[in-house]
Design an enzyme around this catalytic site. Structure first.
Site, PDB file in Angstrom:
ATOM      1  N   PHE A  11      42.561  54.442  40.294  1.00  0.00           N
ATOM      2  CA  PHE A  11      43.413  54.248  41.474  1.00  0.00           C
ATOM      3  C   PHE A  11      42.531  53.806  42.635  1.00  0.00           C
ATOM      4  CE2 PHE A  11      46.673  55.874  44.653  1.00  0.00           C
ATOM      5  CZ  PHE A  11      47.669  54.997  44.250  1.00  0.00           C
ATOM      6  N   VAL A 154      40.333  37.030  34.612  1.00  0.00           N
ATOM      7  CA  VAL A 154      39.661  35.782  34.999  1.00  0.00           C
ATOM      8  C   VAL A 154      40.405  35.183  36.189  1.00  0.00           C
ATOM      9  CG1 VAL A 154      38.836  33.519  34.228  1.00  0.00           C
ATOM     10  CG2 VAL A 154      39.060  35.360  32.574  1.00  0.00           C
ATOM     11  N   GLU A 211      32.392  43.830  42.790  1.00  0.00           N
ATOM     12  CA  GLU A 211      32.446  44.915  41.813  1.00  0.00           C
ATOM     13  C   GLU A 211      31.889  46.191  42.454  1.00  0.00           C
ATOM     14  OE1 GLU A 211      33.846  44.474  38.599  1.00  0.00           O
ATOM     15  OE2 GLU A 211      34.410  42.744  39.765  1.00  0.00           O
ATOM     16  N   ASP A 222      29.175  39.182  35.808  1.00  0.00           N
ATOM     17  CA  ASP A 222      30.641  39.115  35.928  1.00  0.00           C
ATOM     18  C   ASP A 222      31.143  37.761  35.393  1.00  0.00           C
ATOM     19  OD1 ASP A 222      33.243  40.152  37.330  1.00  0.00           O
ATOM     20  OD2 ASP A 222      32.979  38.118  38.086  1.00  0.00           O
ATOM     21  N   LYS A 226      33.526  36.486  32.045  1.00  0.00           N
ATOM     22  CA  LYS A 226      34.667  35.571  32.181  1.00  0.00           C
ATOM     23  C   LYS A 226      34.491  34.337  31.288  1.00  0.00           C
ATOM     24  CE  LYS A 226      35.728  37.215  36.817  1.00  0.00           C
ATOM     25  NZ  LYS A 226      35.368  37.147  38.239  1.00  0.00           N
TER      26      LYS A 226
HETATM   27  N1  LIG Z   1      38.940  43.604  43.290  1.00  0.00           N
HETATM   28  C1  LIG Z   1      39.078  42.407  42.747  1.00  0.00           C
HETATM   29  O1  LIG Z   1      39.134  41.378  43.434  1.00  0.00           O
HETATM   30  C2  LIG Z   1      39.180  42.272  41.261  1.00  0.00           C
HETATM   31  C3  LIG Z   1      39.586  41.037  40.724  1.00  0.00           C
HETATM   32  C4  LIG Z   1      39.695  40.903  39.324  1.00  0.00           C
HETATM   33  C5  LIG Z   1      39.359  41.970  38.521  1.00  0.00           C
HETATM   34  N2  LIG Z   1      38.953  43.139  39.082  1.00  0.00           N
HETATM   35  C6  LIG Z   1      38.644  44.255  38.188  1.00  0.00           C
HETATM   36  O2  LIG Z   1      39.669  45.221  38.325  1.00  0.00           O
HETATM   37  C7  LIG Z   1      39.119  46.534  38.156  1.00  0.00           C
HETATM   38  C8  LIG Z   1      39.469  47.376  39.378  1.00  0.00           C
HETATM   39  O3  LIG Z   1      38.936  46.745  40.518  1.00  0.00           O
HETATM   40  P1  LIG Z   1      39.026  47.467  41.948  1.00  0.00           P
HETATM   41  O4  LIG Z   1      38.640  46.431  42.933  1.00  0.00           O
HETATM   42  O5  LIG Z   1      40.293  48.205  42.061  1.00  0.00           O
HETATM   43  O6  LIG Z   1      37.839  48.508  41.793  1.00  0.00           O
HETATM   44  P2  LIG Z   1      37.620  49.857  42.597  1.00  0.00           P
HETATM   45  O7  LIG Z   1      36.187  50.208  42.449  1.00  0.00           O
HETATM   46  O8  LIG Z   1      38.225  49.750  43.955  1.00  0.00           O
HETATM   47  O9  LIG Z   1      38.536  50.899  41.786  1.00  0.00           O
HETATM   48  C9  LIG Z   1      38.208  51.382  40.528  1.00  0.00           C
HETATM   49  C10 LIG Z   1      38.816  52.767  40.437  1.00  0.00           C
HETATM   50  O10 LIG Z   1      38.644  53.233  39.125  1.00  0.00           O
HETATM   51  C11 LIG Z   1      38.284  54.606  39.187  1.00  0.00           C
HETATM   52  N3  LIG Z   1      37.545  54.916  37.965  1.00  0.00           N
HETATM   53  C12 LIG Z   1      36.358  54.424  37.579  1.00  0.00           C
HETATM   54  N4  LIG Z   1      36.000  54.935  36.380  1.00  0.00           N
HETATM   55  C13 LIG Z   1      37.003  55.786  36.018  1.00  0.00           C
HETATM   56  C14 LIG Z   1      37.226  56.630  34.920  1.00  0.00           C
HETATM   57  N5  LIG Z   1      36.339  56.736  33.924  1.00  0.00           N
HETATM   58  N6  LIG Z   1      38.361  57.350  34.888  1.00  0.00           N
HETATM   59  C15 LIG Z   1      39.258  57.289  35.891  1.00  0.00           C
HETATM   60  N7  LIG Z   1      39.100  56.510  36.976  1.00  0.00           N
HETATM   61  C16 LIG Z   1      37.977  55.757  37.035  1.00  0.00           C
HETATM   62  C17 LIG Z   1      37.426  54.741  40.431  1.00  0.00           C
HETATM   63  O11 LIG Z   1      37.407  56.072  40.902  1.00  0.00           O
HETATM   64  C18 LIG Z   1      38.133  53.783  41.388  1.00  0.00           C
HETATM   65  O12 LIG Z   1      39.106  54.433  42.159  1.00  0.00           O
HETATM   66  C19 LIG Z   1      37.636  46.354  37.916  1.00  0.00           C
HETATM   67  O13 LIG Z   1      37.399  46.384  36.529  1.00  0.00           O
HETATM   68  C20 LIG Z   1      37.353  44.961  38.462  1.00  0.00           C
HETATM   69  O14 LIG Z   1      36.290  44.318  37.787  1.00  0.00           O
HETATM   70  C21 LIG Z   1      38.872  43.318  40.412  1.00  0.00           C
HETATM   71  N1  LIG Z   2      34.054  40.840  41.660  1.00  0.00           N
HETATM   72  C1  LIG Z   2      34.850  39.805  41.097  1.00  0.00           C
HETATM   73  C2  LIG Z   2      36.307  40.238  41.080  1.00  0.00           C
HETATM   74  C3  LIG Z   2      37.169  39.308  40.271  1.00  0.00           C
HETATM   75  O1  LIG Z   2      36.887  39.436  38.902  1.00  0.00           O
HETATM   76  C4  LIG Z   2      34.710  38.545  41.915  1.00  0.00           C
HETATM   77  O2  LIG Z   2      34.164  38.610  43.020  1.00  0.00           O
HETATM   78  O3  LIG Z   2      35.117  37.481  41.452  1.00  0.00           O
END
Ligand SMILES: NC(=O)c1ccc[n+]([C@@H]2O[C@H](COP(=O)([O-])OP(=O)(O)OC[C@H]3O[C@@H](n4cnc5c(N)ncnc54)[C@H](O)[C@@H]3O)[C@@H](O)[C@H]2O)c1
Ligand SMILES: N[C@@H](CCO)C(=O)O
Length: 351
Positions: A11, A154, A211, A222, A226
């Site tokens: 979350f 991606v 990340e 990363d 992808k």
């Molecule tokens: N933020 C972006 O722009 C974006 C874009 C594409 C993909 N992603 C991917 O989406 C995912 C989430 O991104 P985000 O920006 O929300 O990251 P974030 O770091 O804000 O949130 C990740 C959440 O997962 C929780 N978490 C981590 N390990 C855990 C576990 N073992 N059990 C339960 N909770 C756990 C953390 O406490 C945190 O709240 C990542 O894998 C990221 O690579 C993010």
């Molecule tokens: N950290 C990644 C999030 C999307 O996968 C980026 O900056 O593109």
């Protein structure tokens, strides 16, 4: 009205944004899509777990204070019980958005596997499970009569995977290349304006692009994940990260950027994969000083772009947000819409 019950695993920025969309626009979406969305479980490393089969009050969750956990709420615990929640919640869709682990994909792979094994469809933005176990997880989904979707793995909410697999059907894609990381593209742009790499990375983190460990953005791992996803999904390859040579933007200094500008060029981190005459696929990630006339040179900030080299249509390029909390939450919503369509098709086919 049909409804999907959802379990949110992790979350953080992205899943919170999805919950906010459901809270703010749930009624409008239900009217548009023909189904409602309800969150029945949340589990997170820092908050613990919460399962409420009648639906979680999201406004109450958003009002929680810093450091508070779910303990004390009905169905709440202080420690995360991910596996229990995934297997036992009443959700029919599990949304996995924990940290991407580029080394072994865990615990994301185990989360997705547990959900599929227990008959739940999955959407994820976590690149680890898709790049490192995509084939296995797709087979598991098929064997259990459920759906595995990962558009946001991606280029965030920009629908690259669905565009290529659905809209470009009938074409042979021979190569894919593009700017596949929003953080590094944002950082390179800020460095062009004189900012240091460290300050630019801190900005990208606060904007929700980076990340949890931004090394993955800066050192290219990363993008490496992808590229594996694109090569395996779109070029029919069966490669792993070990097959993708990798160099990141940490190799690019402020002086390199100034020199490139003097020559009418701009650095971009380019991920690419192409099919060789022998049928094998060559894939790499590297910073490249592109001439300003190159179509990818004008893609700035967290925007990404992917060019598909096709047999009948030549090069087709799609550009859009490559990172961002809301943008990536939209990818999850688009996956939920796809899952709903697959479920309806299964029911109609009597499967
Ligand atoms: N933020 C972006 O722009 C974006 C874009 C594409 C993909 N992603 C991917 O989406 C995912 C989430 O991104 P985000 O920006 O929300 O990251 P974030 O770091 O804000 O949130 C990740 C959440 O997962 C929780 N978490 C981590 N390990 C855990 C576990 N073992 N059990 C339960 N909770 C756990 C953390 O406490 C945190 O709240 C990542 O894998 C990221 O690579 C993010
Ligand atoms: N950290 C990644 C999030 C999307 O996968 C980026 O900056 O593109």
């Amino acid at each position: 009205m049909d409804r999907h019950d959802i379990a949110l695993i992790g979350f953080g920025g992205v899943n919170r944004a999805l919950a906010q969309i459901i809270l703010d626009r749930g009624d409008e979406l239900a009217a548009d899509l023909g189904f409602a969305l309800r969150v029945v479980a949340i589990t997170d490393l820092r908050l613990g777990s919460l399962m409420q089969a009648d639906g979680i009050d999201l406004a109450d969750v958003f009002a929680m204070s810093d450091g508070e956990t779910f303990v004390g709420r009905p169905g709440g615990t202080a420690a995360p019980q991910n596996d229990y929640v995934i297997r036992n919640s009443t959700a029919d869709i599990v949304v996995e958005a924990t940290f991407t682990n580029p080394i072994d994909g865990e615990p994301g792979i185990s989360h997705v596997r547990a959900a599929l094994e227990s008959g739940k469809s999955v959407t994820t933005t976590n690149k680890g499970p898709v790049a490192l176990a995509g084939l296995e997880l797709n087979r598991l989904a098929a064997a259990n009569g459920v759906t595995f979707q990962y558009e946001g793995s991606v280029v965030s909410g920009t629908p690259i995977l669905r565009f290529a697999s659905e809209t470009l059907q009938g074409l042979r894609i021979n190569a894919v290349e593009g700017i596949l990381n929003g953080t590094s593209n944002y950082v390179l742009g800020q460095m062009e304006s004189g900012m240091t790499l460290d300050v630019a990375v801190a900005e990208a983190q606060s904007l929700g692009y980076a990340e949890a460990d931004p090394t993955a953005d800066i050192e290219g791992s990363d993008v490496q994940l992808k590229v594996v996803i694109l090569a395996n999904e779109l070029l029919g390859a069966d490669i792993t990260t070990a097959d993708v040579t990798r160099r990141g933007i940490s190799e690019v200094s402020a002086a390199d950027i100034i020199d490139a500008a003097a020559q009418g060029k701009r650095y971009k981190l380019i991920g690419s994969a192409f099919r060789n005459a022998a049928g094998t696929v060559t894939a790499k990630v590297e910073p490249v000083a592109l001439p300003l006339t190159h179509p990818l040179a004008s893609v700035t900030g967290p925007t990404n772009a992917v060019s598909f080299d096709t047999d009948l249509l030549g090069t087709v390029t799609v550009s859009g947000p490559g990172a961002g909390r809301i943008e990536t939450a939209y990818a999850l919503l688009s996956d939920i819409i796809a899952i709903d369509a697959h479920q309806r098709a299964r029911v109609e086919a009597g499967r």
